[in-house]
Design a protein around this motif. Structure first.
Motif, PDB file in Angstrom:
ATOM      1  N   TYR A   1       0.821  -1.213   0.000  1.00 57.50           N
ATOM      2  CA  TYR A   1       0.000   0.000   0.000  1.00 57.50           C
ATOM      3  C   TYR A   1       0.856   1.264   0.000  1.00 57.50           C
TER       4      TYR A   1
ATOM      5  N   GLU B   1      -8.808   7.206  -3.124  1.00 54.77           N
ATOM      6  CA  GLU B   1      -8.830   5.751  -3.157  1.00 54.77           C
ATOM      7  C   GLU B   1      -7.420   5.255  -3.486  1.00 54.77           C
ATOM      8  N   PRO B   2      -6.869   4.355  -2.690  1.00 56.61           N
ATOM      9  CA  PRO B   2      -5.570   3.808  -3.052  1.00 56.61           C
ATOM     10  C   PRO B   2      -5.684   2.994  -4.340  1.00 56.61           C
TER      11      PRO B   2
ATOM     12  N   PHE C   1      -4.551   8.036   7.819  1.00 59.93           N
ATOM     13  CA  PHE C   1      -5.431   6.886   7.687  1.00 59.93           C
ATOM     14  C   PHE C   1      -6.887   7.303   7.829  1.00 59.93           C
ATOM     15  N   GLY C   2      -7.110   8.442   8.425  1.00 57.20           N
ATOM     16  CA  GLY C   2      -8.476   8.895   8.621  1.00 57.20           C
ATOM     17  C   GLY C   2      -8.759  10.117   7.786  1.00 57.20           C
TER      18      GLY C   2
ATOM     19  N   LEU D   1      -7.272  10.754   4.513  1.00 58.52           N
ATOM     20  CA  LEU D   1      -7.682   9.759   3.535  1.00 58.52           C
ATOM     21  C   LEU D   1      -6.559   9.433   2.562  1.00 58.52           C
TER      22      LEU D   1
ATOM     23  N   TRP E   1      -4.101   6.609   2.773  1.00 58.40           N
ATOM     24  CA  TRP E   1      -3.503   5.423   3.400  1.00 58.40           C
ATOM     25  C   TRP E   1      -2.089   5.159   2.908  1.00 58.40           C
TER      26      TRP E   1
END
Lengths: 372, 263, 279
Positions: free
Chosen positions: C31, C40-41, C243-244, C247, C249
């Motif tokens: 990741y 979106e990753p 991570f929150g 957004l 990651w």
């Protein structure tokens, strides 16, 4: 020994390839025909603010249908998004105005077909038409169930002259005496207004630089960041701070329950609105029930009760006169396109802005820089 | 037993030091316990009187009881599982070559260098990907990983000073590996095993991040506490903390009595 | 026969590690090379996240502050824990089980509730201020305690001391008392005995105590958020943010892995220094 390592490497690389391929096909399936009474004997898993899921207000309604409500609040919004993103199933979630765009962009919530909500027409126009509910595709992703106008909260026994402008808090006499949210939203918006940048929250690079310089002083003067409204109240009640920049009228009532007097006020730079809504997470396993439930939540009776209990504004126009208690203090012209409707402004710029303006990501980056 | 190496004044100084550190350790706990009896819903001084109302509230709250049961289950299973895994690997290292020992040590400690936040999200993605789902079991799976390095540190520190000559003597006398383990190895390392297991249980009881991402709807006590703190602080949270403290103190006391007997 | 027994003993733990530690982390490591498109990753591999983690002024500030706080906390924890374990084992061994037990007990009680308890201790109306006012040391409440780096360090040290005492104490269990006494009989002082006999034999325990505290602090985010001021957030808050709210990651994963590398490098260095000093 060597063989085993090779095997392990092979297995893990295979897994990695699988992950890479698998992560992109997560979008929800197309929906079948609408199911009637979908909530019958169903379980609604709700993630979000407890108290805003109709726990009390819809208790009888659920009992009639044998519906079970399981609420969980993960602690903060970031965690909420993460919980849905990693795939935990929830039928319903809270969607707050200041996270709405992010939640929509992150695809943790699905579009809502308002024609399936019998009470949608009663939602105050200032809320129903707000761009903040909508994604870039123009679809609605959140149904507001409560709103407010972001006052500051202070302790009158320690603040004899409540601040008139947000810039008052830059004064050394306020050092260590107030808290604010760990977000650029309200401070940037208000400081920009104080500088006469009337387009706020739309700011140019130069304007943002001016605002950031002030915001850095503001952050430095602040005692701490508040995690949430309750956290701010705890700090006010413990007398560790005298004022909270981001507030909610309900805080005054909460403090009263603990025998402490607080009051609220507004900066001259104006109010900015917030709303909390309900959304259907992308992981919802019973979309039909979610629709039924949301429709109930914006019905006249439930709205009157909910606004009374939360000390927030009602969203259903028929409910305005039925609200009781402290919640009556709201100025409803703010959400019905009346005299003060300008006050119900969004405090943040959109994710996508016209050339020459700074978007929300730019705000966030500037904010991180202030803190480092 | 009087220790001849300590004079009176050093003993007094030493005692003062222990008391000072313990007082510091227990300061927040004293506050937690004290306010759990506060008669008003406020957690600040002045103290206005004692009441059991928060205990009454908490113990009649099925949500709290459920969460307590889950946390207890997680603690026991984490303790057992990480104790067994940690012991088996520590035993495997007895008498192993230095290179193997060092390599294993490093490998076993690697999880410690990873922030639990990072691990928790990796684990959650993993569970999601393999369709395991989120549950208490999923959380326990992660808690064992969190606890294992600690278990391993305690156990290998104990085995490091292990007198291999005893074991070899036993083998020379024809003892089976199992007999040697039962009669020699186990009694010598039992205090460490118990200490390690209790440590694992403590870690599981208090663990928040992994539980958050993997427990799904099966909330453990820390998850419940965190969620409730954000909805307003009142002494019922302290009551939960105090109950947790009393329950685990009993547990630790049992294991301490065992440890004392063995040594 | 013995090697096969050993393999058998290693197998369950090894398998467990691979399944529930290695694979999740590998997934996350992948990741960290992903790109982000509309939050979106996506599997477009890039080094950008690491470049940003390494070069951004913002993150450098957080890394440096985190390392400073972690070093302070780890040093204090180790410096408090070693004498504690030493006294317990060699000076006042009569009560050692009771005290060891108390240390264990202090581990429990709810981490988050304890963090909140510090507010009641260090706050304007808190216990410390009430005491100072009562004693007449100050004539108005001191507001410097709470919402500061000091508060963060005190709470973390408090939380981590048991984790420091346990490994050192465990290591001391295996230093024969006789050896310590022998060192004394030969004319050494108590501190010489501690320095020459106990410390080398328990160095692994001390390193463990230091490392545990250092690592725990390096990823901490709850304590700075609840007890720190606006200028006391650590890299953990940034990682958590990515991570929150952020957004992102992949960036969060890269930030965390960079921190891991920093921590491991620093601990390796510290370990080498300690080894040399003990020789």
């Amino acid at each position: 020994m060597k063989k085993r390592w090779l095997l392990a490497a092979a297995v893990s690389s295979a897994l990695l390839v699988l992950t890479a391929c698998g992560s992109s096909d997560d979008t929800s399936e197309s929906q079948g025909p609408v199911k009637e009474n979908a909530c019958e004997n169903a379980t609604i898993n709700f993630i979000g603010l407890e108290g805003e899921e109709g726990k009390v207000e819809l208790e009888d309604w659920r009992e009639e249908r044998g519906t079970k409500l399981v609420s969980s609040w993960p602690g903060d919004w970031a965690q909420l998004i993460a919980a849905i993103k990693v795939g935990q199933p929830f039928e319903l979630s809270t969607i707050p105005y200041h996270w709405a765009q992010r939640m929509i962009a992150a695809e943790v919530v699905q579009p809502i077909d308002t024609s399936r909500l019998t009470n949608w027409d009663k939602v105050a126009s200032g809320l129903a038409e707000s761009p903040s509910l909508r994604g870039e595709d123009g679809e609605i992703y959140g149904v507001p169930i409560a709103w407010g106008d972001a006052p500051y909260i202070y302790a009158p026994d320690r603040v004899s002259n409540p601040p008139k402008s947000i810039t008052d808090l830059l004064d050394p006499s306020w050092k260590g005496r107030f808290v604010l949210f760990d977000a650029p939203d309200s401070p940037f918006y208000l400081l920009a207004k104080a500088h006469g940048f009337d387009e706020s929250p739309l700011l140019t690079q130069e304007q943002l630089d001016v605002v950031v310089a002030d915001a850095a002083k503001l952050v430095d003067n602040a005692a701490a960041f508040q995690s949430n409204y309750q956290d701010a109240n705890d700090r006010l009640i413990n007398k560790d701070v005298d004022l909270a920049v981001g507030g909610w009228e309900a805080q005054v009532a909460w403090a009263e329950e603990k025998g402490v007097t607080l009051d609220f006020g507004f900066f001259d730079e104006g109010r900015h609105g917030w709303w909390d809504g309900l959304a259907i997470p992308s992981t919802s396993e019973n979309v039909d029930c979610a629709y039924e439930y949301i429709d109930q939540m914006i019905s006249t009776e439930v709205q009157a009760e909910l606004a009374t209990n939360l000390v927030s504004g009602a969203v259903n126009t028929d409910a305005f006169d039925l609200v009781e208690g402290d919640a009556q203090s709201y100025d409803y012209s703010v959400v019905t396109g009346g005299a003060n409707s300008d006050d119900f402004a969004s405090s943040t710029p959109p994710e996508e802005v016209a050339d020459g303006y700074m978007n929300y990501q730019d705000w966030l980056d500037a904010w991180q820089k202030i803190k480092s | 037993m009087r220790n001849p190496m300590a004079t009176r004044s050093t003993r007094a100084l030493a005692r003062a030091y222990l008391i000072a550190v313990l007082a510091f350790l227990f300061a927040p706990l004293v506050v937690v316990v004290l306010f759990s009896f506060h008669s008003v819903p406020r957690m600040s001084l002045p103290f206005e009187g004692f009441s059991l109302r928060w205990y009454d509230e908490v113990l009649h709250d099925p949500v709290v009881i459920d969460a307590m049961m889950r946390s207890a289950t997680a603690a026991v299973l984490t303790g057992l599982l990480s104790g067994i895994l940690g012991l088996s690997i520590a035993l495997a290292l007895v008498g192993a070559r230095q290179r193997v020992r060092a390599a294993t040590m490093v490998a076993a400690l690697i999880p410690l260098t990873f922030p639990s936040l990072l691990y928790a999200i990796g684990l959650a993605i993993c569970y999601h990907y393999f369709d395991v789902g989120y549950s208490l079991k999923a959380t326990i799976g992660g808690h064992v990983i969190i606890a294992l390095p600690f278990v391993f540190i305690v156990l290998s520190a104990s085995l490091d000073r292990f007198r291999f000559s005893l074991l070899e003597a036993a083998f020379d006398l024809g003892a089976s590996p199992w007999l040697a383990f039962r009669k020699i190895t186990l009694p010598l390392i039992l205090p460490a095993v118990i200490g390690a297991t209790v440590l694992a249980m403590a870690l599981s009881t208090d663990e928040f991040v992994v539980a958050f991402f993997t427990a799904g709807q099966e909330k453990t006590l820390p998850l419940l506490l965190y969620a409730r703190i954000n909805q307003g602080l009142d002494p019922s949270l302290n009551a939960i903390g105090t109950i947790l403290l009393v329950a685990t103190t009993g547990l630790a006391w049992l294991s301490a009595v065992r440890t004392a007997k063995e040594s | 026969m013995r090697p096969s027994v050993r393999t058998l003993q290693m197998a369950p733990a090894t398998l467990y590690y691979v399944a529930l530690f290695l694979i999740p982390l590998l997934m996350l490591a992948v990741y960290s090379f992903y790109s982000v498109e509309s939050f979106e990753p996506v599997p477009k591999l890039t080094l950008d996240n690491y470049v940003e983690a390494a070069t951004s002024d913002v993150f450098r500030g957080f890394y440096l502050r985190t390392l400073r706080v972690a070093l302070t906390v780890a040093l204090i924890v180790t410096l408090i824990s070693f004498p504690f374990a030493f006294v317990l084992n060699y000076v006042l061994p009569a009560r050692k089980h009771v005290v060891y037990f108390m240390v264990l007990v202090s581990l429990f009680g709810g981490y988050i509730v304890r963090v909140y308890a510090w507010r009641n201790i260090m706050g304007r109306e808190g216990v410390v201020n009430q005491t100072l006012l009562g004693l007449g040391v100050v004539d108005r409440p001191v507001t410097l305690f709470l919402n500061s780096e000091l508060a963060v360090i005190v709470a973390l040290v408090n939380y981590l001391i048991p984790f420091g005492i346990l490994p050192i104490y465990a290591a001391m269990q295996n230093v024969p008392v006789g050896q310590v006494e022998a060192a004394q009989d030969l004319g050494g002082s108590r501190w010489l005995a501690a320095r020459r006999v106990v410390l080398p034999l328990t160095s692994q325990g001390c390193v463990a105590a230091f490392a545990i505290s250092f690592i725990a602090t390096s990823a901490e985010w709850v304590t700075p958020q609840l007890l720190g001021g606006t200028g006391d957030q650590l890299i953990g808050n940034q990682i958590q943010h990515q991570f929150g709210g952020g957004l992102n990651w992949p960036l969060g994963a890269a930030l965390a892995l960079t921190m891991v590398v920093l921590v491991v490098a620093l601990l390796g260095l510290a370990y080498a220094v300690i080894r040399r000093w003990l020789r």
